[in-house]
Design an enzyme around this catalytic site. Structure first.
Site, PDB file in Angstrom:
ATOM      1  N   GLU A  90       6.099   4.890   7.334  1.00 44.40           N
ATOM      2  CA  GLU A  90       5.750   5.854   6.646  1.00 44.40           C
ATOM      3  C   GLU A  90       6.568   7.320   6.821  1.00 44.40           C
ATOM      4  O   GLU A  90       6.518   7.569   7.938  1.00 44.40           O
ATOM      5  CB  GLU A  90       4.319   6.247   6.699  1.00 44.40           C
TER       6      GLU A  90
ATOM      7  N   THR B  38       0.866  -1.184  -0.013  1.00 42.48           N
ATOM      8  CA  THR B  38      -0.005   0.077  -0.035  1.00 42.48           C
ATOM      9  C   THR B  38       0.852   1.036  -0.144  1.00 42.48           C
ATOM     10  O   THR B  38       1.381   1.720  -0.892  1.00 42.48           O
ATOM     11  CB  THR B  38      -0.914  -0.003   1.017  1.00 42.48           C
TER      12      THR B  38
ATOM     13  N   THR C 181      -0.708  -2.901  10.808  1.00 40.16           N
ATOM     14  CA  THR C 181      -1.209  -2.874   9.379  1.00 40.16           C
ATOM     15  C   THR C 181      -0.222  -3.682   8.396  1.00 40.16           C
ATOM     16  O   THR C 181       0.517  -3.089   7.778  1.00 40.16           O
ATOM     17  CB  THR C 181      -1.573  -1.770   8.777  1.00 40.16           C
TER      18      THR C 181
ATOM     19  N   THR D 251      -7.020  10.880   0.115  1.00 44.74           N
ATOM     20  CA  THR D 251      -7.408  11.642  -1.193  1.00 44.74           C
ATOM     21  C   THR D 251      -6.047  12.107  -1.973  1.00 44.74           C
ATOM     22  O   THR D 251      -6.054  12.696  -2.930  1.00 44.74           O
ATOM     23  CB  THR D 251      -7.618  13.137  -0.703  1.00 44.74           C
TER      24      THR D 251
END
Length: 408
Positions: free
Chosen positions: A281, A158, A195, A408
């Site tokens: 991240e 992802t 995750t 988004t």
């Protein structure tokens, strides 16, 4: 029982989930994501003994429920299908219906029993699964010598910036045994579980319950010892498949070579776990915290996790600030019984605290050390013999940017 040296375990350069005999894997783009691969598959030529561990989040996604049903049927799995982009979590009855349909169509394409198929999903929560796109993608799966494991590794990602794989080999009763793995995970990492998805394959023959017990124990020393941001996801699992194609005598806890198998499995899981932590991240550094001198292993784990979970520690590491006060503060609020007058702390080769008191050290040398990509923090509690190691990453500006616009 005689122990087996870890030195007998060899890392396979470029190894992956298809390095063990009898496994194929691949990936393709089915249209869930704009351009990236988003549908991956893993297949064993024979039904494999299988076991898994799953997220502790009470909002377990539909794919987890379906996969747990498959494995609980007879502890066998022959093929796994994974989609990225949509998590199929918090999607109600329709989500469960879609998950069953995903499994059914995949099993039919693979020409296997429906209960020998497992599925996994990762991505946005609360979005309906684009089942028609997935079914169209399944129809394009081909199992042959040209299958590309790197495409499987890409299809499960992802926000990851890189693929994560590992493989080791060793001997069991004169037979070469291989263990391979692939994982994804970058944010929302704070296991039990995180995750993350991890798929581990081996050509060893292993007794079902003993494999399950080994995975649970190893998970507590690998995937459950990493953190990125303190969040625990809805979709995460680790699955292990053992297909027996190495033709070894079935391994059990009583086997002479059981320790080397367990060490091999642990090595693969820890490599994957560290790669997930390093790819947090926005991360720029991997943090490894080694706690020794604890009364119990549980205490050592809790203290290690407290340090790598501290946003203040993570921010200090990002800024190359040797602020040891944040480390001892995390030790203090870990909930474990610690004698502050015993504690020793080192940042890499530089001891900054001993017997609970600060030591003079060269700040510039400490800052130089903290500019490395891997940072080691050592804590000695001087209370017992238990140890534990945890892995995390620094906290950068980019973490906020990535997660402020994830949808988004």
């Amino acid at each position: 029982m005689q122990t087996v040296s870890k030195k007998e375990i060899q890392l396979v350069q470029g190894g992956n989930v298809t390095t063990p005999q009898g496994f194929f894997a691949g990936g393709l783009h089915c249209g869930i994501r704009k351009t990236k691969l988003d549908l991956g598959w893993l297949y064993s030529v024979v039904p494999a003994t299988a076991t898994g561990v799953y997220t502790t989040n009470v909002f377990q996604a539909a794919p987890l429920l379906v996969t747990q049903e498959s494995i609980s049927n007879n502890n066998k799995v022959q093929a796994i299908l994974v989609n990225s982009g949509v998590a199929n979590a918090c999607t109600g009855e329709q989500g469960l219906t879609d998950a069953y349909e995903m499994r059914r169509v995949f099993a039919e394409e693979m020409n296997i029993s429906e209960l020998d198929a497992a599925i996994a999903s990762t991505g946005l929560i609360g979005v309906p699964l684009p089942i028609d796109k997935i079914k169209a993608g399944i129809s394009r799966i081909h199992i042959d010598e040209n299958a590309d494991a790197s495409k499987f590794e890409q299809a499960i990602l992802t926000t990851d910036t890189c693929v994560k794989n590992a493989a080791v080999e060793f001997e069991v009763g004169g037979k070469k045994v291989t263990i391979g793995g692939a994982a994804k995970g970058s944010g929302m990492i704070h296991p039990n579980m995180a995750t993350m998805l991890s798929f581990v394959t081996t050509d060893a023959a292993v007794k079902e319950q003993d494999l399950a017990d080994a995975l649970k124990d190893i998970t507590n020393q690998s995937f459950n010892m990493i953190t990125v941001d303190g969040d625990t996801s809805t979709n995460d699992m680790v699955l292990v498949m053992a297909n027996g194609k190495a033709n070894n005598e079935t391994l059990t806890k009583e086997s002479h070579d059981w320790p080397v198998f367990v060490n091999g499995l642990k090595k693969v899981c820890q490599i994957l776990a560290k790669k997930i932590a390093r790819d947090g991240e926005g991360a720029t550094k991997l943090i490894e915290v080694q706690v020794s001198g604890a009364v119990t292993e549980e205490a050592a784990r809790a203290i290690s996790k407290a340090i790598i979970s501290s946003n203040l520690v993570k921010a200090a590491i990002y800024g190359a600030d040797p602020n040891w006060g944040r480390i001892v503060t995390a030790i203090g609020y870990s909930g474990q019984q610690v004698n502050p007058n015993n504690v020793k702390v080192a940042i890499g080769p530089i001891t900054v605290v001993d017997n609970g008191l600060p030591l003079s050290f060269d700040e510039e040398k400490a800052k130089d050390y903290l500019s490395n990509e891997t940072i080691n923090i050592y804590v000695d509690l001087k209370q017992g013999n238990a140890t534990a190691t945890g892995w995390g990453c620094d906290l950068s500006y980019d973490y906020v940017k990535i997660n402020a616009s994830y949808r988004t």
